[in-house]
Write a protein that holds these residues in place. Sequence first.
Motif, PDB file in Angstrom:
ATOM      1  N   ARG A 128       0.841  -1.208   0.000  1.00  0.00           N
ATOM      2  CA  ARG A 128       0.000   0.000   0.000  1.00  0.00           C
ATOM      3  C   ARG A 128       0.874   1.256   0.000  1.00  0.00           C
ATOM      4  O   ARG A 128       0.615   2.215  -0.738  1.00  0.00           O
ATOM      5  CB  ARG A 128      -0.935  -0.016   1.208  1.00  0.00           C
ATOM      6  N   TRP A 129       1.929   1.258   0.829  1.00  0.00           N
ATOM      7  CA  TRP A 129       2.815   2.420   0.904  1.00  0.00           C
ATOM      8  C   TRP A 129       3.501   2.667  -0.438  1.00  0.00           C
ATOM      9  O   TRP A 129       3.575   3.803  -0.906  1.00  0.00           O
ATOM     10  CB  TRP A 129       3.852   2.218   2.015  1.00  0.00           C
ATOM     11  N   ARG A 130       3.962   1.616  -1.074  1.00  0.00           N
ATOM     12  CA  ARG A 130       4.588   1.757  -2.399  1.00  0.00           C
ATOM     13  C   ARG A 130       3.596   2.333  -3.413  1.00  0.00           C
ATOM     14  O   ARG A 130       3.943   3.206  -4.218  1.00  0.00           O
ATOM     15  CB  ARG A 130       5.072   0.394  -2.899  1.00  0.00           C
ATOM     16  N   SER A 131       2.377   1.836  -3.385  1.00  0.00           N
ATOM     17  CA  SER A 131       1.383   2.242  -4.378  1.00  0.00           C
ATOM     18  C   SER A 131       1.012   3.709  -4.261  1.00  0.00           C
ATOM     19  O   SER A 131       0.619   4.343  -5.254  1.00  0.00           O
ATOM     20  CB  SER A 131       0.125   1.374  -4.263  1.00  0.00           C
ATOM     21  N   GLU A 132       1.126   4.267  -3.055  1.00  0.00           N
ATOM     22  CA  GLU A 132       0.755   5.657  -2.838  1.00  0.00           C
ATOM     23  C   GLU A 132       1.799   6.631  -3.398  1.00  0.00           C
ATOM     24  O   GLU A 132       1.493   7.789  -3.692  1.00  0.00           O
ATOM     25  CB  GLU A 132       0.559   5.919  -1.337  1.00  0.00           C
ATOM     26  N   LYS A 133       3.047   6.192  -3.489  1.00  0.00           N
ATOM     27  CA  LYS A 133       4.136   7.012  -4.047  1.00  0.00           C
ATOM     28  C   LYS A 133       4.200   8.395  -3.396  1.00  0.00           C
ATOM     29  O   LYS A 133       4.261   9.424  -4.076  1.00  0.00           O
ATOM     30  CB  LYS A 133       3.979   7.140  -5.569  1.00  0.00           C
ATOM     31  N   PHE A 178       7.173   4.248   6.836  1.00  0.00           N
ATOM     32  CA  PHE A 178       7.423   5.656   6.527  1.00  0.00           C
ATOM     33  C   PHE A 178       8.720   5.764   5.731  1.00  0.00           C
ATOM     34  O   PHE A 178       9.488   4.798   5.628  1.00  0.00           O
ATOM     35  CB  PHE A 178       7.508   6.494   7.807  1.00  0.00           C
ATOM     36  N   SER A 179       8.963   6.929   5.183  1.00  0.00           N
ATOM     37  CA  SER A 179      10.145   7.123   4.353  1.00  0.00           C
ATOM     38  C   SER A 179      11.361   7.483   5.195  1.00  0.00           C
ATOM     39  O   SER A 179      11.244   8.038   6.296  1.00  0.00           O
ATOM     40  CB  SER A 179       9.907   8.230   3.323  1.00  0.00           C
ATOM     41  N   ALA A 180      12.530   7.179   4.655  1.00  0.00           N
ATOM     42  CA  ALA A 180      13.770   7.607   5.301  1.00  0.00           C
ATOM     43  C   ALA A 180      13.827   9.132   5.350  1.00  0.00           C
ATOM     44  O   ALA A 180      14.354   9.711   6.316  1.00  0.00           O
ATOM     45  CB  ALA A 180      14.972   7.040   4.552  1.00  0.00           C
ATOM     46  N   LYS A 181      13.283   9.766   4.347  1.00  0.00           N
ATOM     47  CA  LYS A 181      13.243  11.236   4.326  1.00  0.00           C
ATOM     48  C   LYS A 181      12.568  11.785   5.580  1.00  0.00           C
ATOM     49  O   LYS A 181      13.085  12.692   6.245  1.00  0.00           O
ATOM     50  CB  LYS A 181      12.489  11.709   3.074  1.00  0.00           C
ATOM     51  N   LEU A 191       6.279  10.196  -0.230  1.00  0.00           N
ATOM     52  CA  LEU A 191       7.308  10.079   0.806  1.00  0.00           C
ATOM     53  C   LEU A 191       6.892  10.731   2.116  1.00  0.00           C
ATOM     54  O   LEU A 191       7.572  10.555   3.133  1.00  0.00           O
ATOM     55  CB  LEU A 191       8.626  10.688   0.315  1.00  0.00           C
ATOM     56  N   ASP A 192       5.796  11.482   2.096  1.00  0.00           N
ATOM     57  CA  ASP A 192       5.299  12.095   3.328  1.00  0.00           C
ATOM     58  C   ASP A 192       4.204  11.255   3.982  1.00  0.00           C
ATOM     59  O   ASP A 192       3.604  11.675   4.971  1.00  0.00           O
ATOM     60  CB  ASP A 192       4.746  13.501   3.040  1.00  0.00           C
ATOM     61  N   LEU A 193       3.976  10.069   3.448  1.00  0.00           N
ATOM     62  CA  LEU A 193       2.927   9.193   3.979  1.00  0.00           C
ATOM     63  C   LEU A 193       3.469   8.307   5.099  1.00  0.00           C
ATOM     64  O   LEU A 193       4.516   7.679   4.957  1.00  0.00           O
ATOM     65  CB  LEU A 193       2.366   8.321   2.862  1.00  0.00           C
ATOM     66  N   TYR A 194       2.733   8.282   6.185  1.00  0.00           N
ATOM     67  CA  TYR A 194       3.008   7.389   7.327  1.00  0.00           C
ATOM     68  C   TYR A 194       1.829   6.430   7.426  1.00  0.00           C
ATOM     69  O   TYR A 194       0.677   6.857   7.565  1.00  0.00           O
ATOM     70  CB  TYR A 194       3.164   8.212   8.604  1.00  0.00           C
ATOM     71  N   ILE A 195       2.109   5.141   7.328  1.00  0.00           N
ATOM     72  CA  ILE A 195       1.071   4.113   7.434  1.00  0.00           C
ATOM     73  C   ILE A 195       1.313   3.276   8.680  1.00  0.00           C
ATOM     74  O   ILE A 195       2.451   2.909   8.972  1.00  0.00           O
ATOM     75  CB  ILE A 195       1.063   3.193   6.195  1.00  0.00           C
ATOM     76  N   ARG A 208       4.135  16.464  13.968  1.00  0.00           N
ATOM     77  CA  ARG A 208       4.736  17.671  14.523  1.00  0.00           C
ATOM     78  C   ARG A 208       5.244  18.608  13.426  1.00  0.00           C
ATOM     79  O   ARG A 208       5.285  19.817  13.627  1.00  0.00           O
ATOM     80  CB  ARG A 208       5.877  17.227  15.432  1.00  0.00           C
ATOM     81  N   SER A 209       5.619  18.068  12.285  1.00  0.00           N
ATOM     82  CA  SER A 209       6.120  18.908  11.190  1.00  0.00           C
ATOM     83  C   SER A 209       4.993  19.575  10.409  1.00  0.00           C
ATOM     84  O   SER A 209       5.223  20.548   9.682  1.00  0.00           O
ATOM     85  CB  SER A 209       6.954  18.054  10.219  1.00  0.00           C
ATOM     86  N   GLY A 210       3.779  19.035  10.518  1.00  0.00           N
ATOM     87  CA  GLY A 210       2.660  19.540   9.735  1.00  0.00           C
ATOM     88  C   GLY A 210       2.689  19.096   8.288  1.00  0.00           C
ATOM     89  O   GLY A 210       1.872  19.553   7.477  1.00  0.00           O
ATOM     90  N   GLU A 211       3.592  18.172   7.958  1.00  0.00           N
ATOM     91  CA  GLU A 211       3.769  17.753   6.565  1.00  0.00           C
ATOM     92  C   GLU A 211       3.440  16.274   6.339  1.00  0.00           C
ATOM     93  O   GLU A 211       3.536  15.773   5.214  1.00  0.00           O
ATOM     94  CB  GLU A 211       5.211  18.015   6.126  1.00  0.00           C
ATOM     95  N   ILE A 212       3.053  15.557   7.382  1.00  0.00           N
ATOM     96  CA  ILE A 212       2.828  14.117   7.289  1.00  0.00           C
ATOM     97  C   ILE A 212       1.374  13.825   6.932  1.00  0.00           C
ATOM     98  O   ILE A 212       0.448  14.457   7.446  1.00  0.00           O
ATOM     99  CB  ILE A 212       3.162  13.423   8.634  1.00  0.00           C
ATOM    100  N   ARG A 213       1.182  12.849   6.065  1.00  0.00           N
ATOM    101  CA  ARG A 213      -0.156  12.323   5.792  1.00  0.00           C
ATOM    102  C   ARG A 213      -0.277  10.982   6.502  1.00  0.00           C
ATOM    103  O   ARG A 213       0.492  10.067   6.249  1.00  0.00           O
ATOM    104  CB  ARG A 213      -0.380  12.160   4.293  1.00  0.00           C
TER     105      ARG A 213
END
Length: 242
Positions: free
Chosen positions: A113-118, A141-144, A120-124, A170-175
């Motif tokens: 699922r994480w791969r399919s979303e493409k 989650f991504s290494a980024k 890097l700001d996605l946390y599953i 906390r960053s306001g950038e995570i989905r």
Amino acid sequence: MKIGIVTQVRVTSSRLPAKVLLTAGGQSFLEHHLDRLGQTGLPVVVATTTNYHDDVILEVAKHAGVPVYRGSEDDVLSRFAGAAREHELDGLVRVTSDCPLIDPAIISAAVDRWRSEKDLDLYISNCLERTYPRGMDYEVFSAKRLYDAEAHATLPADREHVTPYLHQNRSGEIRLLNLPWAGGGASYRLCLDTPDDWKLLDALFEEHDATSLNCAELVEILDTHPELATLNAHIEQKKLGE
């Protein structure tokens, strides 16, 4: 994109010291855990500490053919980041070694699922809302985003528990995305943190061949044998920061 599973391990646990080295079903709980992670086909890295007490972890991991990264005992966030850099991971699955019955199919589905979303700001995860038994938990989650947390997370709980900076956005950038399960068993504990958890896991391995069982089959056993579930039903999960 290289995605790997990083599992944190140490033997100086407070409630049940050296718990992952205890045995059931002819193997240590750590060996059961690594066997299940290996079934995903993903690279697996053991992230342990530089504490000499954890030297024994290297031998177990070596026997299982799993590489080890050693880092800070208390700053587990930096330990994960170091493991990701050393193994050149673009994405990570975070799990903990006190989950000897973690279901590899559940992890694989989350990675797909994480791969399919493409994104890097996605946390599953499957535990933003608890629908699985404890012991099936993962985060992807991504290494980024991990490196961003490493650079900006300052609270002690952030450093010790690796991902609060991410899942609290906390960053306001995570989905954030929670992947729930309708199979029941959310109140069950299939993790190893106390002597009573050990009693349940020992019974599952020794009396019910848990080595070969997936999450749904394990839940079915506990539904059918409530006397097993009561062995550790009273245990309270440690809160963040404890």
